[in-house]
Design a protein around this motif. Structure first.
Motif, mmCIF file in Angstrom:
data_model
loop_
_atom_site.group_PDB
_atom_site.id
_atom_site.type_symbol
_atom_site.label_atom_id
_atom_site.label_comp_id
_atom_site.label_asym_id
_atom_site.label_seq_id
_atom_site.Cartn_x
_atom_site.Cartn_y
_atom_site.Cartn_z
ATOM 1 N N LYS A 290 0.890 -1.226 -0.175
ATOM 2 C CA LYS A 290 -0.026 -0.303 0.274
ATOM 3 C C LYS A 290 0.780 1.729 0.172
ATOM 4 O O LYS A 290 2.343 0.747 0.871
ATOM 5 N N SER A 291 0.745 1.914 -0.319
ATOM 6 C CA SER A 291 1.320 3.865 -0.549
ATOM 7 C C SER A 291 0.413 4.281 -1.014
ATOM 8 O O SER A 291 -1.132 4.297 -1.491
ATOM 9 N N SER A 292 0.423 5.593 -0.199
ATOM 10 C CA SER A 292 -0.817 7.116 0.664
ATOM 11 C C SER A 292 -0.097 8.055 0.456
ATOM 12 O O SER A 292 1.399 8.336 0.356
ATOM 13 N N ARG A 293 -0.462 8.878 0.550
ATOM 14 C CA ARG A 293 -0.195 10.850 0.903
ATOM 15 C C ARG A 293 -1.038 10.818 1.519
ATOM 16 O O ARG A 293 -2.579 11.159 1.836
ATOM 17 N N VAL A 294 -0.199 11.407 2.718
ATOM 18 C CA VAL A 294 -1.018 12.342 4.062
ATOM 19 C C VAL A 294 -0.281 13.451 4.350
ATOM 20 O O VAL A 294 0.980 13.724 3.196
ATOM 21 N N ARG A 295 -0.750 14.202 5.728
ATOM 22 C CA ARG A 295 -0.363 15.554 5.669
ATOM 23 C C ARG A 295 -0.039 15.355 6.934
ATOM 24 O O ARG A 295 0.259 15.117 7.943
ATOM 25 N N LYS A 296 1.809 15.954 6.815
ATOM 26 C CA LYS A 296 2.029 16.310 8.459
ATOM 27 C C LYS A 296 2.780 17.252 8.604
ATOM 28 O O LYS A 296 3.830 18.604 7.754
ATOM 29 N N SER A 297 2.058 18.019 9.854
ATOM 30 C CA SER A 297 2.665 19.222 9.570
ATOM 31 C C SER A 297 2.647 20.503 8.420
ATOM 32 O O SER A 297 3.601 21.256 8.168
ATOM 33 N N GLY A 298 1.527 20.411 8.159
ATOM 34 C CA GLY A 298 1.128 21.276 6.890
ATOM 35 C C GLY A 298 2.280 20.488 5.535
ATOM 36 O O GLY A 298 1.375 21.530 4.582
ATOM 37 N N PHE A 299 2.089 19.483 5.614
ATOM 38 C CA PHE A 299 3.356 19.048 4.169
ATOM 39 C C PHE A 299 2.526 17.964 4.061
ATOM 40 O O PHE A 299 2.401 16.867 4.201
ATOM 41 N N ASP A 300 2.875 17.505 2.747
ATOM 42 C CA ASP A 300 2.637 15.979 2.274
ATOM 43 C C ASP A 300 3.669 14.733 1.659
ATOM 44 O O ASP A 300 4.725 15.534 1.192
ATOM 45 N N ILE A 301 3.478 14.050 2.835
ATOM 46 C CA ILE A 301 4.537 13.237 2.484
ATOM 47 C C ILE A 301 3.680 11.854 2.283
ATOM 48 O O ILE A 301 2.786 11.284 1.674
ATOM 49 N N PHE A 302 4.632 10.632 1.503
ATOM 50 C CA PHE A 302 4.373 9.844 1.358
ATOM 51 C C PHE A 302 4.433 8.258 2.717
ATOM 52 O O PHE A 302 5.251 8.860 2.960
ATOM 53 N N LYS A 303 3.569 7.074 2.443
ATOM 54 C CA LYS A 303 3.460 6.214 3.612
ATOM 55 C C LYS A 303 3.661 5.330 2.797
ATOM 56 O O LYS A 303 3.068 4.710 2.044
ATOM 57 N N PHE A 304 4.266 4.267 3.024
ATOM 58 C CA PHE A 304 4.413 2.875 2.732
ATOM 59 C C PHE A 304 4.097 1.520 3.520
ATOM 60 O O PHE A 304 5.046 1.538 3.977
ATOM 61 N N THR A 305 3.164 1.136 3.442
ATOM 62 C CA THR A 305 2.993 -0.206 3.788
ATOM 63 C C THR A 305 3.944 -1.965 3.164
ATOM 64 O O THR A 305 3.243 -1.942 2.712
ATOM 65 N N LEU A 306 4.734 -2.424 4.387
ATOM 66 C CA LEU A 306 5.100 -2.908 3.602
ATOM 67 C C LEU A 306 5.112 -4.732 4.437
ATOM 68 O O LEU A 306 4.846 -4.663 6.473
ATOM 69 N N VAL A 307 4.392 -5.462 4.129
ATOM 70 C CA VAL A 307 4.402 -6.465 4.651
ATOM 71 C C VAL A 307 5.497 -8.106 4.906
ATOM 72 O O VAL A 307 6.050 -7.925 3.276
ATOM 73 N N ARG A 308 6.019 -8.524 5.845
ATOM 74 C CA ARG A 308 7.129 -9.355 5.406
ATOM 75 C C ARG A 308 6.620 -11.089 4.873
ATOM 76 O O ARG A 308 5.510 -11.369 4.690
ATOM 77 N N ILE A 309 7.329 -11.031 4.177
ATOM 78 C CA ILE A 309 6.799 -12.232 3.137
ATOM 79 C C ILE A 309 6.777 -13.745 4.097
ATOM 80 O O ILE A 309 8.208 -14.000 5.104
ATOM 81 N N GLN A 310 6.085 -14.045 4.231
ATOM 82 C CA GLN A 310 5.867 -15.048 5.267
ATOM 83 C C GLN A 310 7.105 -16.307 4.980
ATOM 84 O O GLN A 310 7.499 -16.401 3.832
#
Length: 604
Positions: A290-310
């Motif tokens: 998953k990837s998303s753009r979120v607002r932090k301290s008035g600025f846009d930053i990217f967030k990436f969700t990683l899941v460990r391979i079983q």
């Protein structure tokens, strides 16, 4: 002893037209014949993954960011195993290398990695002595530069996707330069390693590894699931000052998500130790879901969700955290299984735990404890070593003890063995130097908190709850010394004896810098007569007697004198051949010749 990847990982990213490979310079061929402070709290150190990269920004191929996968427990090594493959007809020889780690190659890859790392760790110690503890540039920079000049970097110039040949999950490192040397993470500053579009067979940048050091307060790290912040827009103090852009590492992360590229995850921690204040641990392969753009301290930053391979081995960072808990509050982590928290009572400087969660065997309680081998019944002379030095505090470069060691101090200022020798002469009772002398290391006894534990394979084993550095002293292999004649009689009765003279001569490997400095060979002086006595550990023993046999050991035997003059009976001191992570089993090469001898050696 070894921690092989799960067999299903061998098929990860395999394809008919892609196979792993690596190159080395002609001078880097390794011979196959070569067989400051205690740890404190574990806290994150500032993340570097938002530092600006030097390459020009990649052009984003699209403006929107969408999640192409969802968090699901079905993420395993079999799913999408053909995600990485060269584009048909693409002739770019710099494209990311697709790896299929076959079992036949893993042992050789592991050997090359460990041998290369042994050279680096030895070189690091030598440069520390030569330049002091805080030179400019730092000794790790000097060491990595020398290794590069001698063609000893592994996988240099290769853009590896997936596992790195020879590197196993749980391997621990102390500098970012080390990660570059082995091809685990090629960027010395940026937290996201990626391959540029012009070097990628996909025609777009792809991310291959990240360093997660917990520097972001809004990051979430649950081990198997990691939410990782993008890079860019921060000032030198770490404050967000600009919007993050979909370029460089951020764009590569999105492309890896959409293409299903597995990403190597290395976690970094503040972890005070004798080498560095930080540690980096390789935790295996993850997929970006998953990837998303979120607002932090008035600025846009990217967030990436990683899941460990079983299907992968346990994360090294989880083992490190568990060891830290066990050192302080063992019952909080493992409420069942502990038999004793002080196996040897007050006879040892640090406690030795006894753990068994497999059966009801408590046999280690039946042995008496001895920290030094009992040799009083077989030697005729005790006291000093043919006269001691006159040094006031610590041995100097030209004192008698240094001359007995071939003209050099055997240890670094921090007590690590600089290189193995036939024998080491430490300062004795007739020496005028203090107990803090740099030539009094092995006689100080066990300093690491150990655990004797029941193994599922065979018998008992030993692991440390502390981090052990390469070249660091561990303990003496101790018991009752038995002469050769008496040992032969005891062997006829079926008694299991340990023969120090039969230990593998792994000391020849430690400190061998001939690949870095031509002409640097293991010292031939000083020497001692053949060692043919035995150690009986059937009644009394040190914790070392529980160490199991391995043909790929992480511990070596080194002969040392410090309290008597009889050259036929050196003490057997154990030193680390490599950096040993907490809760990693210690192993020693007894050079057993058949299965019966192996059982005797293990039984000790």
């Amino acid at each position: 002893m070894r921690n092989h990847n799960n067999n299903s990982l061998n098929n990860l990213n395999a394809s008919g037209n892609g196979a792993w490979y690596r190159t080395r310079s002609p001078g880097a061929v390794l011979p196959l014949s070569a067989s400051f402070g205690r740890m404190t709290t574990l806290v994150p150190f500032p993340d570097l993954n938002l530092m600006p990269d030097s390459p020009p920004p990649e052009t984003a191929s699209h403006t929107g960011i969408t999640a192409v996968r969802s968090l699901a427990p079905t993420l395993d090594v079999e799913r999408n195993s053909l995600a990485i493959f060269p584009v048909p007809g693409h002739e770019n020889h710099h494209a990311p290398v697709v790896q299929t780690l076959h079992q036949d190659n893993q042992e050789l890859d592991r050997y090359v990695f460990k041998r290369t790392r042994m050279i680096y760790d030895s070189l690091l110690l030598q440069l520390t002595v030569e330049y002091g503890p805080n030179p400019k540039p730092a000794v790790n920079v000097r060491a990595s530069k020398l290794m590069e000049e001698r063609g000893l970097w592994l996988n240099k110039g290769q853009h590896l996707v997936g596992p790195v040949p020879g590197v196993e999950i749980g391997d621990i490192f102390f500098y970012r330069k080390e990660l570059c040397m082995y091809g685990l993470h090629r960027h010395s500053q940026a937290g996201i390693e990626y391959t540029k579009a012009r070097l990628s067979s996909f025609g777009v940048p792809i991310a291959t590894s990240i360093i997660a050091s917990g520097g972001y307060e809004d990051n979430e790290d649950r081990g198997d699931v990691l939410v990782y912040s993008g890079q860019g827009g921060r000032d030198k103090s770490g404050q967000q000052r600009q919007h993050q852009k979909l370029v460089r590492g951020n764009l590569a992360m999105v492309q890896s998500m959409q293409l299903g590229v597995p990403v190597r995850v290395i976690r970094g921690f503040h972890y005070k130790n004798e080498v560095s204040s930080n540690v980096f641990i390789y935790d295996g392969l993850y997929r970006i879901v998953k990837s998303s753009r979120v607002r932090k301290s008035g600025f846009d930053i990217f967030k990436f969700t990683l899941v460990r391979i079983q299907g992968q081995p346990e994360m090294g960072s989880a083992r490190l955290m568990r060891a830290l808990t066990l050192r302080n509050t063992p019952l909080a982590w493992m409420p069942a299984g502990y038999i004793s928290f002080n196996l040897y009572g007050k006879n040892e400087g640090v406690p030795v735990y006894l753990y068994n969660d497999i059966d009801y065997d408590r046999s280690p309680l039946n042995y008496g404890y001895i920290s030094q081998s009992d040799i009083s019944s077989v030697i005729a002379a005790q006291g000093g070593n043919n006269g001691g030095c006159d040094c006031n505090l610590s041995c100097t470069d030209d004192c008698i003890c240094v001359r007995k060691n071939g003209g050099e101090l055997p240890y670094s200022p921090y007590g690590s063995l600089l290189r193995g020798k036939h024998v080491i002469f430490e300062c004795g009772v007739t020496c005028k130097c203090t107990s803090g002398c740099a030539n009094r290391v092995a006689q100080r006894g066990l300093m690491k908190k150990m655990e004797v534990f029941r193994t599922r394979e065979a018998g008992w084993g030993v692991r440390s709850l502390d981090l052990i550095h390469a070249g660091e002293f561990i303990c003496e292999y101790a018991g009752t010394v038995v002469t050769k004649e008496l040992g032969e009689i005891m062997s006829m009765n079926g008694d299991g004896l340990v023969y120090p003279g039969r230990f593998a001569a792994n000391w020849k490997l430690w400190g061998d810098l001939s690949d870095v400095y031509p002409g640097n060979v293991p010292p031939s002086y000083p020497t001692i007569p053949p060692v043919d006595y035995a150690i009986d550990v059937s009644r009394v023993r040190s914790v070392a007697a529980f160490i199991r046999h391995s043909r790929e050991p992480n511990v070596m035997a080194q002969f040392v004198f410090h309290d008597h003059n009889n050259l036929k009976f050196p003490r057997v001191m154990l030193f680390a051949l490599e950096n040993i992570s907490p809760l990693t089993e210690l192993s020693l090469d007894y050079v057993v010749v058949d299965e019966v001898d192996e059982r005797l050696a293990i039984r000790g």
